[in-house]
Design an enzyme around this catalytic site. Structure first.
Site, PDB file in Angstrom:
ATOM      1  N   LYS A  69       0.836  -1.181   0.100  1.00 23.13           N
ATOM      2  CA  LYS A  69       0.013  -0.081   0.119  1.00 23.13           C
ATOM      3  C   LYS A  69       1.064   1.106  -0.160  1.00 23.13           C
ATOM      4  CE  LYS A  69      -1.975   2.381   3.115  1.00 23.13           C
ATOM      5  NZ  LYS A  69      -1.973   3.737   2.567  1.00 23.13           N
TER       6      LYS A  69
ATOM      7  N   GLY B 135       3.893   3.267  13.733  1.00 20.71           N
ATOM      8  CA  GLY B 135       4.900   1.986  13.891  1.00 20.71           C
ATOM      9  C   GLY B 135       4.434   1.365  15.134  1.00 20.71           C
TER      10      GLY B 135
ATOM     11  N   GLU C  45      10.456   0.791   9.911  1.00 19.49           N
ATOM     12  CA  GLU C  45      11.499   1.844   9.761  1.00 19.49           C
ATOM     13  C   GLU C  45      10.833   3.116   9.921  1.00 19.49           C
ATOM     14  OE1 GLU C  45      13.185   4.647   8.358  1.00 19.49           O
ATOM     15  OE2 GLU C  45      13.262   4.210   6.370  1.00 19.49           O
TER      16      GLU C  45
ATOM     17  N   GLU D 123      10.519  15.118  15.542  1.00 12.63           N
ATOM     18  CA  GLU D 123      10.614  15.070  14.153  1.00 12.63           C
ATOM     19  C   GLU D 123       9.906  16.116  13.413  1.00 12.63           C
ATOM     20  OE1 GLU D 123       9.549  11.564  11.599  1.00 12.63           O
ATOM     21  OE2 GLU D 123      11.465  11.590  10.839  1.00 12.63           O
TER      22      GLU D 123
ATOM     23  N   GLY E 223       7.255   4.671   7.777  1.00 11.81           N
ATOM     24  CA  GLY E 223       6.384   5.799   8.306  1.00 11.81           C
ATOM     25  C   GLY E 223       6.573   6.434   9.686  1.00 11.81           C
ATOM     26  N   SER E 224       5.640   6.911  10.231  1.00  9.76           N
ATOM     27  CA  SER E 224       5.899   7.690  11.396  1.00  9.76           C
ATOM     28  C   SER E 224       6.024   6.723  12.613  1.00  9.76           C
ATOM     29  CB  SER E 224       4.523   8.565  11.736  1.00  9.76           C
ATOM     30  OG  SER E 224       3.387   7.846  11.873  1.00  9.76           O
ATOM     31  N   THR E 225       6.554   7.034  13.743  1.00  5.92           N
ATOM     32  CA  THR E 225       6.933   6.206  14.944  1.00  5.92           C
ATOM     33  C   THR E 225       5.376   6.053  15.443  1.00  5.92           C
ATOM     34  OG1 THR E 225       9.202   7.192  15.414  1.00  5.92           O
ATOM     35  CG2 THR E 225       7.966   6.301  17.044  1.00  5.92           C
TER      36      THR E 225
ATOM     37  N   CYS F 163      13.612  10.699   6.439  1.00  6.76           N
ATOM     38  CA  CYS F 163      13.672   9.959   7.885  1.00  6.76           C
ATOM     39  C   CYS F 163      14.988  10.238   8.362  1.00  6.76           C
ATOM     40  CB  CYS F 163      13.187   8.632   7.730  1.00  6.76           C
ATOM     41  SG  CYS F 163      13.925   7.811   6.448  1.00  6.76           S
TER      42      CYS F 163
HETATM   43  P1  NAI Z   1       1.972   7.966   8.466  1.00  2.00           P
HETATM   44  O1  NAI Z   1       2.958   7.028   9.523  1.00  2.00           O
HETATM   45  O2  NAI Z   1       0.701   7.942   8.889  1.00  2.00           O
HETATM   46  O3  NAI Z   1       1.727   7.185   7.216  1.00  2.00           O
HETATM   47  C1  NAI Z   1       2.702   6.085   6.607  1.00  2.00           C
HETATM   48  C2  NAI Z   1       1.828   5.122   6.008  1.00  2.00           C
HETATM   49  O4  NAI Z   1       1.310   4.449   6.923  1.00  2.00           O
HETATM   50  C3  NAI Z   1       0.854   5.645   4.877  1.00  2.00           C
HETATM   51  O5  NAI Z   1       0.870   4.885   3.831  1.00  2.00           O
HETATM   52  C4  NAI Z   1      -0.413   5.589   5.853  1.00  2.00           C
HETATM   53  O6  NAI Z   1      -1.612   5.553   4.844  1.00  2.00           O
HETATM   54  C5  NAI Z   1      -0.135   4.148   6.520  1.00  2.00           C
HETATM   55  N1  NAI Z   1      -0.918   4.228   7.808  1.00  2.00           N
HETATM   56  C6  NAI Z   1      -1.542   5.239   8.775  1.00  2.00           C
HETATM   57  N2  NAI Z   1      -2.173   4.650   9.648  1.00  2.00           N
HETATM   58  C7  NAI Z   1      -1.919   3.518   9.653  1.00  2.00           C
HETATM   59  C8  NAI Z   1      -2.577   2.560  10.469  1.00  2.00           C
HETATM   60  N3  NAI Z   1      -3.011   2.678  11.638  1.00  2.00           N
HETATM   61  N4  NAI Z   1      -2.148   1.150  10.094  1.00  2.00           N
HETATM   62  C9  NAI Z   1      -1.406   0.911   9.130  1.00  2.00           C
HETATM   63  N5  NAI Z   1      -1.035   1.866   8.253  1.00  2.00           N
HETATM   64  C10 NAI Z   1      -1.113   3.051   8.463  1.00  2.00           C
HETATM   65  O7  NAI Z   1       2.702   9.246   8.236  1.00  2.00           O
HETATM   66  P2  NAI Z   1       1.998  10.593   7.949  1.00  2.00           P
HETATM   67  O8  NAI Z   1       0.567  11.009   9.006  1.00  2.00           O
HETATM   68  O9  NAI Z   1       1.637  10.635   6.613  1.00  2.00           O
HETATM   69  O10 NAI Z   1       3.160  11.436   8.389  1.00  2.00           O
HETATM   70  C11 NAI Z   1       3.070  12.217   9.761  1.00  2.00           C
HETATM   71  C12 NAI Z   1       4.449  12.330  10.263  1.00  2.00           C
HETATM   72  O11 NAI Z   1       5.298  10.929  10.180  1.00  2.00           O
HETATM   73  C13 NAI Z   1       5.379  13.223   9.445  1.00  2.00           C
HETATM   74  O12 NAI Z   1       5.305  14.540   9.672  1.00  2.00           O
HETATM   75  C14 NAI Z   1       6.674  12.810   9.401  1.00  2.00           C
HETATM   76  O13 NAI Z   1       7.218  13.254  10.847  1.00  2.00           O
HETATM   77  C15 NAI Z   1       6.391  11.064   9.917  1.00  2.00           C
HETATM   78  N6  NAI Z   1       6.887  10.457   8.787  1.00  2.00           N
HETATM   79  C16 NAI Z   1       7.988   9.803   8.857  1.00  2.00           C
HETATM   80  C17 NAI Z   1       8.559   8.904   7.788  1.00  2.00           C
HETATM   81  C18 NAI Z   1       9.778   8.313   7.679  1.00  2.00           C
HETATM   82  O14 NAI Z   1      10.215   7.877   6.836  1.00  2.00           O
HETATM   83  N7  NAI Z   1      10.240   8.123   8.806  1.00  2.00           N
HETATM   84  C19 NAI Z   1       7.453   8.937   6.536  1.00  2.00           C
HETATM   85  C20 NAI Z   1       6.218   9.744   6.811  1.00  2.00           C
HETATM   86  C21 NAI Z   1       6.078  10.308   7.843  1.00  2.00           C
END
Ligand code: NAI
Ligand code: MG
Length: 489
Positions: free
Chosen positions: A195, A252, A269, A400, A247-249, A303
């Site tokens: 996804k 995670g 990650e 972050e 994605g976000s902590t 990240c």
């Molecule tokens: P997010 O962690 O919500 O999104 C990442 C992925 O997880 C997306 O594909 C999203 O649809 C999916 N996702 C969201 N909720 C989920 C759940 N409950 N179960 C399974 N999958 C789920 O990140 P978001 O809200 O887009 O960004 C928020 C903050 O997170 C950013 O401002 C940044 O600080 C951090 N972030 C860090 C990343 C990294 O690579 N370290 C990447 C993206 C965001």
């Protein structure tokens, strides 16, 4: 004379001399509506619901994207399970050939991928073209090579695939993260339900088209679009054997809780807040380039971004002056212009989050400095920003931000900087700039960071494992280590 055509050339090698210009978007054909890629074909979502994806630089709608629900997820997992029985049994050499084919097709379509990546996500075309897309293709090439060498990678351990991998990726490197996830899973004989993030689904869907064209057996890779609920449905599906999440902590942690007590394998990650450390004996001009690349690459949506600068006190004034001068030269604006250094912030939400932190930093007493460049009035943009005189307890130092915002702290001794660099919930990456090899070795062993760059920053290679400590997650992607999470022994 041959008729002149505006069609992009589809030759085997990418024509690197060609530089996409803004008007090239007219050669890019986007569909109005994108469906789910399940069992080798594009199918309508069960709910019939679609959501829009936008160009964050222009705010124009690019396409409608299908929203997968629990039923669609179940269908995709079933397809992946069925495909696994065959895919895990074909010869390893044959598996490798399919993955090589994906890599080659990606190179052929590199230009299209780069332009769509930039339109959908906002990153500068120079980065999509020169970094994201070539690295994504390289990742497939690299793991294709491992497919028939697993016995050599893990001698006497009889490595076997796990089954169906559920893979959830973020919006900062949409195509590259898809490659990081899919390539090792296929090389080890697993099948996939992936996804992409809801703001950047288009290159993953282009990858679905490419995979269909590559002749990969149906159901080996399934691509479902949607937001958090779709991700959660993948995580919770009982027949998923492994979850790989970037994605976000916060999310995670939710995933870790959701699968507690199941036998699903997990790699996470997550976020980061890397220290980029400049010693007085460093080549300062190069270090300044490294600072700029460390934090402003991909608008700071990285990240492993070097988002906390530590400068040794004796050179702090000169480094900060050089940094400010360099920041003045950065061009913020149209991501499709090849001269642009900093493109659009990926979404309105992310821009709001960054602006919230700009306010917090000022309130905490750090000194805000921004370059004087003009930024477009439409779209999501943010000037390159410093928080000078930041201190360890500031939220802008601890949390972050995921934007073009760098905190600046000074230090006197090596012990002090190690202590400060490590005093943070994250541990994904770090940078060290010094003339002394001994200092580099000392720091690489003492910094709690999965990746430490020395006299360079943000360099990626498929052979090199990547991953974190502490709240940055666990498990490694890339290199030989990246095969392990997809195998059982
Ligand atoms: P997010 O962690 O919500 O999104 C990442 C992925 O997880 C997306 O594909 C999203 O649809 C999916 N996702 C969201 N909720 C989920 C759940 N409950 N179960 C399974 N999958 C789920 O990140 P978001 O809200 O887009 O960004 C928020 C903050 O997170 C950013 O401002 C940044 O600080 C951090 N972030 C860090 C990343 C990294 O690579 N370290 C990447 C993206 C965001
Ligand atoms: Mg978008």
């Amino acid at each position: 004379m041959a008729k002149k055509t505006n069609e992009p050339k589809l030759d085997f090698k990418t024509d690197w001399a060609y530089e996409p210009a803004p008007e090239d978007t007219k050669h890019i054909s986007l569909k109005k509506q994108y469906d789910l890629f399940i069992d080798g074909e594009f199918v309508k979502p069960n709910s019939k619901k679609y959501f829009a994806t936008y160009n964050p630089a222009t705010e124009e709608k690019l396409a409608d994207i299908a929203e997968a629900d629990v039923k669609d997820v179940d269908k995709a997992v079933k397809a992946a399970q069925k495909a696994f029985t065959k895919w895990s049994k074909i010869s390893a050499k044959e598996r490798g050939k399919y993955i090589y084919r994906i890599a080659r097709l990606m190179q052929e379509r590199a230009r299209e991928f780069a332009v769509i990546e930039t339109m959908d996500g906002g990153k500068p075309i120079r980065e999509s073209r020169d970094i994201d897309v070539p690295l994504a293709a390289n990742h497939f090439f690299y793991y294709a090579g491992w497919a028939d060498k697993l016995e050599y990678a893990f001698p006497n351990r009889n490595p076997k695939p796990i089954g169906v991998a559920g893979q959830i990726i973020p919006w900062n490197f949409p195509l590259l993260m898809a490659a990081w996830k899919i390539a090792p899973a296929l090389a080890t004989g697993n099948t996939v339900v992936l996804k992409p993030a809801e703001t950047t689904s288009l290159t993953a869907l282009k990858l679905a088209e490419l995979i269909r064209d590559s002749g990969l057996p149906d159901g080996v890779v399934n691509i479902l679009t949607g937001a958090g609920a779709t991700g959660a449905a993948i995580v919770n599906h009982p027949d998923i054997n492994k979850i790989a999440f970037t994605g976000s902590t916060d999310v995670g942690k939710l995933i870790q809780k959701a699968i507690a007590g199941t036998d699903k394998k997990l790699t996470l990650e997550l976020g980061g807040k890397a220290a980029n450390i400049i010693f007085e004996d460093a080549p300062l001009d190069q270090a300044v380039e490294g600072i700029v690349n460390g934090i402003f690459f991909n608008q700071g949506h990285v990240c492993c971004a070097g988002s906390r600068l530590f400068v040794q006190e004796s050179v702090a004034d000169i480094v900060i002056r050089k940094l400010k001068d360099r920041m003045e030269t950065l061009i913020v604006g149209d991501p499709l212009d090849k001269n642009t250094d900093i493109g659009a912030i990926n979404s309105k939400e992310q821009l709001l989050k960054i602006n919230k932190y700009l306010k917090i930093g000022k309130e905490e007493g750090a000194e805000l400095y921004q370059s004087s460049c003009t930024i477009p009035t439409k779209g999501n943009f943010c000037r390159p920003t410093l928080f000078l005189n930041a201190s360890q307890s500031h939220r802008v130092v601890q949390e972050e931000i995921f934007g073009p915002v760098l905190t600046v702290q000074t230090f006197r001794t090596i012990e002090e900087v190690i202590e400060k660099a490590n005093n943070i919930p994250y541990g994904l990456s770090a940078g060290v700039w010094t003339d002394k090899g001994s200092k580099i070795f000392n720091l690489t062993s003492k910094l709690r960071a999965g990746v430490v760059w020395a006299n360079t920053y943000n360099k990626f290679d498929p052979t090199s494992p990547f991953g974190g400590y502490k709240e940055s997650g666990f498990g490694r992607e890339g290199g030989l280590h990246g095969l392990m999470p997809y195998l059982k022994f």
